[in-house]
Design a protein around this motif. Sequence first.
Motif, PDB file in Angstrom:
ATOM      1  N   UNK A  33     -23.065   7.855  51.094  1.00 21.51           N
ATOM      2  CA  UNK A  33     -22.169   8.997  50.869  1.00 21.51           C
ATOM      3  C   UNK A  33     -22.136   9.397  49.402  1.00 21.51           C
ATOM      4  N   UNK A  34     -22.119   8.406  48.517  1.00 23.09           N
ATOM      5  CA  UNK A  34     -22.090   8.705  47.080  1.00 23.09           C
ATOM      6  C   UNK A  34     -23.381   9.388  46.649  1.00 23.09           C
ATOM      7  N   UNK A  35     -24.508   8.959  47.202  1.00 22.97           N
ATOM      8  CA  UNK A  35     -25.781   9.587  46.853  1.00 22.97           C
ATOM      9  C   UNK A  35     -25.830  11.034  47.342  1.00 22.97           C
ATOM     10  N   UNK A  36     -25.259  11.300  48.516  1.00 24.57           N
ATOM     11  CA  UNK A  36     -25.241  12.661  49.043  1.00 24.57           C
ATOM     12  C   UNK A  36     -24.393  13.566  48.147  1.00 24.57           C
ATOM     13  N   UNK A  37     -23.257  13.062  47.700  1.00 24.73           N
ATOM     14  CA  UNK A  37     -22.385  13.845  46.816  1.00 24.73           C
ATOM     15  C   UNK A  37     -23.082  14.108  45.484  1.00 24.73           C
ATOM     16  N   UNK A  38     -23.736  13.091  44.921  1.00 25.61           N
ATOM     17  CA  UNK A  38     -24.453  13.275  43.654  1.00 25.61           C
ATOM     18  C   UNK A  38     -25.567  14.304  43.803  1.00 25.61           C
ATOM     19  N   UNK A  39     -26.303  14.227  44.901  1.00 22.03           N
ATOM     20  CA  UNK A  39     -27.423  15.145  45.127  1.00 22.03           C
ATOM     21  C   UNK A  39     -26.932  16.579  45.310  1.00 22.03           C
ATOM     22  N   UNK A  40     -25.887  16.763  46.117  1.00 22.42           N
ATOM     23  CA  UNK A  40     -25.393  18.122  46.346  1.00 22.42           C
ATOM     24  C   UNK A  40     -24.785  18.716  45.076  1.00 22.42           C
ATOM     25  N   UNK A  41     -24.095  17.888  44.295  1.00 24.32           N
ATOM     26  CA  UNK A  41     -23.534  18.373  43.030  1.00 24.32           C
ATOM     27  C   UNK A  41     -24.646  18.762  42.065  1.00 24.32           C
ATOM     28  N   UNK A  57     -34.633  21.364  42.768  1.00 20.38           N
ATOM     29  CA  UNK A  57     -34.883  20.223  43.651  1.00 20.38           C
ATOM     30  C   UNK A  57     -35.696  19.169  42.913  1.00 20.38           C
ATOM     31  N   UNK A  58     -36.663  19.593  42.129  1.00 22.55           N
ATOM     32  CA  UNK A  58     -37.462  18.643  41.353  1.00 22.55           C
ATOM     33  C   UNK A  58     -36.630  17.870  40.345  1.00 22.55           C
ATOM     34  N   UNK A  59     -35.674  18.540  39.717  1.00 22.45           N
ATOM     35  CA  UNK A  59     -34.811  17.872  38.741  1.00 22.45           C
ATOM     36  C   UNK A  59     -33.812  16.930  39.399  1.00 22.45           C
ATOM     37  N   UNK A  60     -33.433  17.205  40.626  1.00 20.93           N
ATOM     38  CA  UNK A  60     -32.430  16.382  41.320  1.00 20.93           C
ATOM     39  C   UNK A  60     -33.066  15.337  42.230  1.00 20.93           C
ATOM     40  N   UNK A  61     -34.369  15.172  42.151  1.00 19.76           N
ATOM     41  CA  UNK A  61     -35.081  14.245  43.038  1.00 19.76           C
ATOM     42  C   UNK A  61     -34.560  12.815  42.937  1.00 19.76           C
ATOM     43  N   UNK A  62     -34.100  12.392  41.743  1.00 18.59           N
ATOM     44  CA  UNK A  62     -33.643  11.013  41.564  1.00 18.59           C
ATOM     45  C   UNK A  62     -32.363  10.734  42.321  1.00 18.59           C
ATOM     46  N   UNK A  63     -31.604  11.774  42.706  1.00 13.00           N
ATOM     47  CA  UNK A  63     -30.359  11.581  43.439  1.00 13.00           C
ATOM     48  C   UNK A  63     -30.539  11.744  44.947  1.00 13.00           C
ATOM     49  N   UNK A  64     -31.731  12.127  45.366  1.00 10.48           N
ATOM     50  CA  UNK A  64     -31.944  12.407  46.789  1.00 10.48           C
ATOM     51  C   UNK A  64     -31.788  11.137  47.629  1.00 10.48           C
ATOM     52  N   UNK A  65     -30.952  11.200  48.664  1.00 11.47           N
ATOM     53  CA  UNK A  65     -30.750  10.003  49.511  1.00 11.47           C
ATOM     54  C   UNK A  65     -31.942   9.713  50.409  1.00 11.47           C
TER      55      UNK A  65
END
Length: 65
Positions: A33-41, A57-65
Amino acid sequence: MKDIKNYIIALLAGLIVLTISTQPSQGAGTSKDAMIVQYSTCLQLAATSYLTMDFAIGNCKKYQP
Protein backbone atom coordinates in the motif's frame (compact mmCIF):
# COMPACT_ATOMS: atom_id res chain seq x y z
CA MET A 1 34.67 27.05 30.02
CA LYS A 2 34.30 23.57 31.45
CA ASP A 3 30.51 23.96 31.57
CA ILE A 4 30.42 25.01 27.92
CA LYS A 5 32.41 21.94 26.86
CA ASN A 6 30.11 19.65 28.85
CA TYR A 7 27.07 21.32 27.28
CA ILE A 8 28.48 20.87 23.76
CA ILE A 9 29.35 17.22 24.43
CA ALA A 10 25.85 16.55 25.79
CA LEU A 11 24.27 18.29 22.81
CA LEU A 12 26.32 16.34 20.27
CA ALA A 13 25.64 13.05 22.06
CA GLY A 14 21.92 13.81 21.99
CA LEU A 15 22.03 14.59 18.27
CA ILE A 16 23.84 11.32 17.57
CA VAL A 17 21.24 9.34 19.52
CA LEU A 18 18.42 11.17 17.75
CA THR A 19 19.97 10.50 14.35
CA ILE A 20 20.49 6.81 15.02
CA SER A 21 17.03 6.27 16.49
CA THR A 22 15.12 8.00 13.67
CA GLN A 23 16.74 6.24 10.71
CA PRO A 24 14.67 3.46 9.17
CA SER A 25 16.08 -0.02 9.21
CA GLN A 26 17.78 -1.14 6.01
CA GLY A 27 16.01 -4.50 6.17
CA ALA A 28 12.56 -3.03 6.69
CA GLY A 29 10.66 -3.19 3.44
CA THR A 30 7.76 -0.98 2.51
CA SER A 31 4.28 -2.39 2.34
CA LYS A 32 2.45 -2.77 -0.95
CA ASP A 33 0.00 0.00 0.00
CA ALA A 34 2.82 2.41 0.83
CA MET A 35 4.51 1.71 -2.50
CA ILE A 36 1.25 2.37 -4.36
CA VAL A 37 0.82 5.71 -2.59
CA GLN A 38 4.44 6.70 -3.32
CA TYR A 39 4.08 5.75 -6.98
CA SER A 40 0.78 7.57 -7.50
CA THR A 41 2.08 10.68 -5.72
CA CYS A 42 5.22 10.64 -7.85
CA LEU A 43 3.15 10.30 -11.03
CA GLN A 44 0.84 13.14 -10.04
CA LEU A 45 3.73 15.48 -9.29
CA ALA A 46 5.69 14.43 -12.36
CA ALA A 47 2.68 14.70 -14.68
CA THR A 48 2.22 18.34 -13.75
CA SER A 49 5.93 19.08 -14.21
CA TYR A 50 6.81 17.24 -17.43
CA LEU A 51 5.39 17.37 -20.91
CA THR A 52 5.08 13.64 -21.55
CA MET A 53 3.71 10.91 -19.33
CA ASP A 54 6.41 8.51 -20.54
CA PHE A 55 9.09 10.70 -19.00
CA ALA A 56 7.13 10.88 -15.73
CA ILE A 57 6.72 7.09 -15.63
CA GLY A 58 10.45 6.66 -16.25
CA ASN A 59 11.29 8.95 -13.34
CA CYS A 60 8.87 7.18 -10.99
CA LYS A 61 9.99 3.66 -11.93
CA LYS A 62 11.78 3.17 -8.57
CA TYR A 63 8.45 3.52 -6.72
CA GLN A 64 6.49 1.17 -8.96
CA PRO A 65 5.00 -1.73 -6.96
